[in-house]
Design an enzyme around this catalytic site. Structure first.
Site, mmCIF file in Angstrom:
data_model
loop_
_atom_site.group_PDB
_atom_site.id
_atom_site.type_symbol
_atom_site.label_atom_id
_atom_site.label_comp_id
_atom_site.label_asym_id
_atom_site.label_seq_id
_atom_site.Cartn_x
_atom_site.Cartn_y
_atom_site.Cartn_z
ATOM 1 N N GLY A 150 -72.467 -6.083 3.956
ATOM 2 C CA GLY A 150 -73.813 -5.555 4.648
ATOM 3 C C GLY A 150 -73.395 -4.056 4.412
ATOM 4 N N ARG A 179 -74.483 0.998 -1.802
ATOM 5 C CA ARG A 179 -75.095 0.791 -3.219
ATOM 6 C C ARG A 179 -76.445 1.440 -3.363
ATOM 7 N N LEU A 237 -75.549 18.916 -26.722
ATOM 8 C CA LEU A 237 -74.747 20.215 -26.660
ATOM 9 C C LEU A 237 -73.685 20.312 -27.679
ATOM 10 N N GLU A 244 -68.360 -0.480 -5.858
ATOM 11 C CA GLU A 244 -69.494 -0.825 -5.339
ATOM 12 C C GLU A 244 -70.007 -2.133 -6.214
ATOM 13 N N PHE A 283 -71.004 -16.982 -10.624
ATOM 14 C CA PHE A 283 -69.574 -16.007 -10.314
ATOM 15 C C PHE A 283 -68.468 -16.979 -10.675
HETATM 16 P P1 TGC Z 1 -71.121 -15.312 -1.317
HETATM 17 O O1 TGC Z 1 -70.638 -16.780 -0.987
HETATM 18 O O2 TGC Z 1 -72.244 -14.840 -2.319
HETATM 19 O O3 TGC Z 1 -71.144 -14.652 0.129
HETATM 20 C C1 TGC Z 1 -70.287 -14.581 1.299
HETATM 21 C C2 TGC Z 1 -70.966 -14.485 2.455
HETATM 22 O O4 TGC Z 1 -71.621 -13.160 2.376
HETATM 23 C C3 TGC Z 1 -72.950 -13.345 2.596
HETATM 24 N N1 TGC Z 1 -73.439 -12.184 1.906
HETATM 25 C C4 TGC Z 1 -74.049 -11.037 2.410
HETATM 26 N N2 TGC Z 1 -74.230 -10.729 3.754
HETATM 27 C C5 TGC Z 1 -74.745 -9.708 4.073
HETATM 28 N N3 TGC Z 1 -75.152 -8.543 2.912
HETATM 29 C C6 TGC Z 1 -74.712 -8.942 1.746
HETATM 30 N N4 TGC Z 1 -75.070 -8.036 0.717
HETATM 31 C C7 TGC Z 1 -74.229 -10.131 1.315
HETATM 32 N N5 TGC Z 1 -74.072 -10.802 0.192
HETATM 33 C C8 TGC Z 1 -73.633 -12.026 0.664
HETATM 34 C C9 TGC Z 1 -73.406 -14.653 2.293
HETATM 35 O O5 TGC Z 1 -74.754 -15.225 2.850
HETATM 36 C C10 TGC Z 1 -72.238 -15.534 2.608
HETATM 37 O O6 TGC Z 1 -72.531 -15.546 4.165
HETATM 38 P P2 TGC Z 1 -71.740 -16.819 4.711
HETATM 39 O O7 TGC Z 1 -72.286 -16.703 6.078
HETATM 40 O O8 TGC Z 1 -72.326 -18.019 3.977
HETATM 41 O O9 TGC Z 1 -70.209 -16.985 4.632
HETATM 42 O O10 TGC Z 1 -69.670 -14.642 -1.609
HETATM 43 P P3 TGC Z 1 -68.696 -14.745 -3.134
HETATM 44 O O11 TGC Z 1 -67.346 -14.884 -2.528
HETATM 45 O O12 TGC Z 1 -69.396 -15.769 -4.083
HETATM 46 O O13 TGC Z 1 -69.031 -13.233 -3.652
HETATM 47 C C11 TGC Z 1 -70.157 -12.552 -3.948
HETATM 48 C C12 TGC Z 1 -70.065 -11.407 -4.683
HETATM 49 C C13 TGC Z 1 -69.339 -11.453 -6.031
HETATM 50 C C14 TGC Z 1 -71.636 -11.006 -5.006
HETATM 51 C C15 TGC Z 1 -69.564 -10.275 -3.776
HETATM 52 O O14 TGC Z 1 -68.392 -10.613 -3.156
HETATM 53 C C16 TGC Z 1 -69.340 -8.715 -4.557
HETATM 54 O O15 TGC Z 1 -70.415 -8.061 -4.355
HETATM 55 N N6 TGC Z 1 -68.491 -8.377 -5.179
HETATM 56 C C17 TGC Z 1 -68.045 -7.067 -5.652
HETATM 57 C C18 TGC Z 1 -67.312 -6.312 -4.810
HETATM 58 C C19 TGC Z 1 -67.434 -5.190 -4.450
HETATM 59 O O16 TGC Z 1 -68.640 -4.601 -4.623
HETATM 60 N N7 TGC Z 1 -66.432 -4.516 -3.763
HETATM 61 C C20 TGC Z 1 -66.773 -2.942 -3.475
HETATM 62 C C21 TGC Z 1 -65.512 -2.298 -2.707
HETATM 63 S S1 TGC Z 1 -66.078 -1.043 -1.973
HETATM 64 C C22 TGC Z 1 -66.355 0.072 -3.073
HETATM 65 O O17 TGC Z 1 -65.952 0.149 -4.285
HETATM 66 C C23 TGC Z 1 -66.469 1.684 -2.454
HETATM 67 S S2 TGC Z 1 -66.225 2.663 -3.578
HETATM 68 C C24 TGC Z 1 -66.888 3.908 -2.675
HETATM 69 C C25 TGC Z 1 -67.309 5.397 -3.216
HETATM 70 O O18 TGC Z 1 -66.338 5.917 -3.546
HETATM 71 O O19 TGC Z 1 -68.417 5.743 -3.308
HETATM 72 P P1 FAD Z 2 -62.185 -6.894 -11.690
HETATM 73 O O1 FAD Z 2 -62.798 -7.792 -10.508
HETATM 74 O O2 FAD Z 2 -60.763 -7.344 -11.962
HETATM 75 O O3 FAD Z 2 -63.188 -6.986 -13.073
HETATM 76 C C1 FAD Z 2 -62.476 -6.859 -14.263
HETATM 77 C C2 FAD Z 2 -63.771 -7.220 -15.101
HETATM 78 O O4 FAD Z 2 -64.276 -8.327 -15.060
HETATM 79 C C3 FAD Z 2 -65.044 -6.249 -14.739
HETATM 80 O O5 FAD Z 2 -65.795 -5.788 -15.891
HETATM 81 C C4 FAD Z 2 -65.984 -7.422 -14.114
HETATM 82 O O6 FAD Z 2 -67.368 -7.129 -14.208
HETATM 83 C C5 FAD Z 2 -65.641 -8.478 -14.594
HETATM 84 N N1 FAD Z 2 -65.945 -9.830 -13.767
HETATM 85 C C6 FAD Z 2 -64.993 -10.159 -12.860
HETATM 86 N N2 FAD Z 2 -65.672 -11.251 -12.176
HETATM 87 C C7 FAD Z 2 -66.499 -11.696 -12.890
HETATM 88 C C8 FAD Z 2 -67.341 -12.874 -13.159
HETATM 89 N N3 FAD Z 2 -67.262 -13.750 -11.833
HETATM 90 N N4 FAD Z 2 -68.170 -12.907 -14.035
HETATM 91 C C9 FAD Z 2 -68.241 -12.158 -15.032
HETATM 92 N N5 FAD Z 2 -67.473 -11.251 -15.149
HETATM 93 C C10 FAD Z 2 -66.590 -10.915 -14.152
HETATM 94 N N6 FAD Z 2 -62.686 -0.189 -3.200
HETATM 95 C C11 FAD Z 2 -62.519 -0.272 -1.999
HETATM 96 O O7 FAD Z 2 -62.623 -1.151 -1.207
HETATM 97 N N7 FAD Z 2 -62.747 0.943 -1.176
HETATM 98 C C12 FAD Z 2 -63.000 2.003 -1.982
HETATM 99 O O8 FAD Z 2 -63.256 3.179 -1.597
HETATM 100 C C13 FAD Z 2 -63.054 1.822 -3.492
HETATM 101 N N8 FAD Z 2 -62.990 3.294 -3.920
HETATM 102 C C14 FAD Z 2 -63.070 3.333 -5.455
HETATM 103 C C15 FAD Z 2 -62.759 4.365 -6.189
HETATM 104 C C16 FAD Z 2 -62.747 4.372 -7.621
HETATM 105 C C17 FAD Z 2 -62.517 5.699 -8.299
HETATM 106 C C18 FAD Z 2 -62.584 3.215 -8.100
HETATM 107 C C19 FAD Z 2 -62.344 2.850 -9.838
HETATM 108 C C20 FAD Z 2 -62.819 2.139 -7.512
HETATM 109 C C21 FAD Z 2 -62.989 1.874 -6.305
HETATM 110 N N9 FAD Z 2 -62.855 0.822 -5.470
HETATM 111 C C22 FAD Z 2 -62.911 0.835 -3.953
HETATM 112 C C23 FAD Z 2 -62.430 -0.493 -6.056
HETATM 113 C C24 FAD Z 2 -63.825 -1.106 -6.933
HETATM 114 O O9 FAD Z 2 -64.763 -1.280 -5.700
HETATM 115 C C25 FAD Z 2 -63.334 -2.197 -7.637
HETATM 116 O O10 FAD Z 2 -62.790 -1.805 -8.856
HETATM 117 C C26 FAD Z 2 -64.503 -3.056 -8.236
HETATM 118 O O11 FAD Z 2 -64.978 -3.678 -7.184
HETATM 119 C C27 FAD Z 2 -63.961 -4.093 -9.414
HETATM 120 O O12 FAD Z 2 -62.777 -4.611 -8.998
HETATM 121 P P2 FAD Z 2 -61.507 -4.485 -10.135
HETATM 122 O O13 FAD Z 2 -61.277 -3.147 -10.721
HETATM 123 O O14 FAD Z 2 -60.311 -5.364 -9.625
HETATM 124 O O15 FAD Z 2 -62.123 -5.198 -11.487
#
Ligand code: TGC
Ligand code: FAD
Length: 392
Positions: free
Chosen positions: A245, A251, A346, A371, A391
């Site tokens: 959430g 995002r 450039l 994200e 996934f």
């Molecule tokens: P899935 O089974 O699809 O969902 C699990 C539970 O979550 C619920 N749900 C949501 N609820 C609220 N908002 C959403 N957007 C939601 N999406 C899913 C869903 O309904 C379910 O609920 P329940 O009650 O049934 O349990 O989960 P999955 O394990 O199959 O994974 C789904 C997936 C791959 C899409 C998700 O895990 C994902 O988005 N992965 C990407 C991870 C990611 O984005 N990480 C970011 C880390 S933070 C970061 O990068 C900060 S950088 C910040 C900066 O510097 O700017």
């Molecule tokens: P992986 O999950 O190992 O993925 C590697 C590759 O496999 C990717 O190309 C991906 O698309 C692909 N892949 C993975 N699963 C699948 C699938 N099911 N099907 C097809 N392809 C797939 N995280 C936080 O929690 N908090 C933060 O503040 C934060 N800040 C960040 C800042 C920076 C500068 C960076 C680089 C990352 C940050 N992150 C943070 C982490 C970020 O969210 C993760 O790097 C991102 O979610 C991807 O995870 P990973 O790097 O482990 O890649």
């Protein structure tokens, strides 16, 4: 870096879709970036140092909690104003926008939405003013795209919880005063935990040698039997949906931010192409360069429209996770393509720190990964339109 001569492109007169307040907020952020970010950001990125001097300015333009109610110190603005602030900040640098995104959507948002009143009162005003900086720990060394597999855990010890595990790639970790950490309890349910700097067993080593997002500090969060008071658990939501959430909100901000980076690259390349003479005329008069520039403004305009509409839907509480994924994926991809094309316009000058383009390219390599990666967002769209998860 050369003097900041940025002029924002508005090819479809989209300013007419904005309210007076949106324009005021946007212009204040735009001016602040010109005055306070552009002059210092190149050196900060070259030295890989987060420019702490900009924290109070970020707070003043409302970048810390733009949509958090004023009673908690937030700016009480709508979602479009929030987006416009992110756009302007990322026009300056994605790393600075990262700091604002994390503080607002990944730290203040969960405390506001999932916390109790005491937690809101304790943390939100200090986060809004920049007195406290926060970070968000979801990703682990072995769980990035699949955060549901996390192993960081809390154990109920009666009077307190014991937190163990590690998070990686955490923006702002090295200096954050408070970390919103996601950990599983003994039943395997994900809970939000407020971990404060200074708690015994909690350390935040910095991650060095990044070629990307160099003006933003990234680090690990390590928990070695950290005693967590019971009042530091976010009580009002648990499960993976809680951190996801927060990601919806962050995002959405990134979708706007990426437009800022793209606008800066386009504007820089356009100005340069008009001035740079080769073969006796400005390169802007060559068809190949016009193709690049014309495609850039087309893609920016499409992204602006998509994102404005998403903002309207969010203001009405109608935007879905999948719609947000589409905008994040499209706009970051659009921005990275534009940055690469602009860099070519450039020529050799494009690789230097005299211009912002190379820094934007390198930054966007992180933005397209964090994200939710480019591929993960495509799979979210795929699941939404087919009803089938690809996934696993
Ligand atoms: P899935 O089974 O699809 O969902 C699990 C539970 O979550 C619920 N749900 C949501 N609820 C609220 N908002 C959403 N957007 C939601 N999406 C899913 C869903 O309904 C379910 O609920 P329940 O009650 O049934 O349990 O989960 P999955 O394990 O199959 O994974 C789904 C997936 C791959 C899409 C998700 O895990 C994902 O988005 N992965 C990407 C991870 C990611 O984005 N990480 C970011 C880390 S933070 C970061 O990068 C900060 S950088 C910040 C900066 O510097 O700017
Ligand atoms: P992986 O999950 O190992 O993925 C590697 C590759 O496999 C990717 O190309 C991906 O698309 C692909 N892949 C993975 N699963 C699948 C699938 N099911 N099907 C097809 N392809 C797939 N995280 C936080 O929690 N908090 C933060 O503040 C934060 N800040 C960040 C800042 C920076 C500068 C960076 C680089 C990352 C940050 N992150 C943070 C982490 C970020 O969210 C993760 O790097 C991102 O979610 C991807 O995870 P990973 O790097 O482990 O890649």
């Amino acid at each position: 870096m050369s003097q900041d001569l940025f002029q924002a492109p508005d090819y479809y007169q989209l300013d007419e879709l904005l309210t007076e307040e949106h324009i005021l907020v946007r212009n204040a952020a735009r001016e602040w970036v010109k005055k306070e970010v552009s002059p210092i950001i190149e050196e900060a990125a070259q030295q890989a140092k987060f420019p702490k001097s900009i924290i109070s300015g970020l707070a003043e333009i409302g970048a810390f909690g733009p949509y958090i109610p004023e009673e908690y110190g937030g700016a009480g603005l709508d979602q479009i104003s929030y987006g416009l602030i992110m756009q302007e900040i990322e026009r300056g640098d994605s790393g600075v926008r990262s700091t604002a995104s994390v503080q607002s959507s990944l730290v203040m948002y969960p405390i506001w939405k999932y916390g109790n009143e005491a937690q809101r009162q304790k943390y939100l005003p200090k986060l809004a003013s920049g007195e406290f900086l926060g970070c968000f720990g979801l990703t682990e060394p072995d769980h990035g795209s699949n955060p549901g597999g996390m192993t960081t855990n809390i154990k109920d010890m009666g009077d307190y919880y014991l937190l163990n595990g590690a998070k990686m790639w955490i923006s702002n970790a090295p200096f954050a005063d408070v970390a919103v950490v996601w950990a599983k309890n003994e039943e395997g349910r994900i809970k939000g935990v407020l971990v404060e700097r200074g708690m015994e067993g909690f350390s935040t080593p910095e991650t060095h040698n990044k070629w990307s997002l160099r003006a933003s500090a990234t680090g690990e969060l390590i928990f070695d039997n950290v005693k967590i008071p019971k009042e530091n658990i976010l009580p009002n939501k648990d499960g993976l949906g809680a951190p996801l959430g927060c990601l919806d909100s962050a995002r959405y901000g990134i979708a706007w931010g990426a437009i800022g980076a793209a606008m800066d690259c386009y504007d820089t390349a356009l100005r340069y192409a008009k001035q740079r003479i080769q073969f006796g005329k400005p390169i802007a008069g060559m068809q190949l360069q016009q193709k690049k520039l014309a495609e850039m403004i087309t893609e920016i305009t499409k992204a602006q429209l998509l994102t404005w509409r998403l903002g309207v839907l969010r203001n009405e509480n109608r935007a879905t996770t999948a719609q947000i994924s589409m905008a994040k994926r499209n706009n970051v991809d659009m921005a990275i393509h534009i940055a690469r094309e602009a860099r070519q316009i450039l020529g050799a000058m494009g690789i230097t720190g005299e211009y912002s383009i190379m820094r934007h390219i390198m930054n966007l390599e992180s933005v397209i990964t964090y994200e939710g990666t480019h591929d993960i967002h495509l799979l979210i769209t795929g699941m939404d339109i087919t009803g089938i998860s690809a996934f696993k």
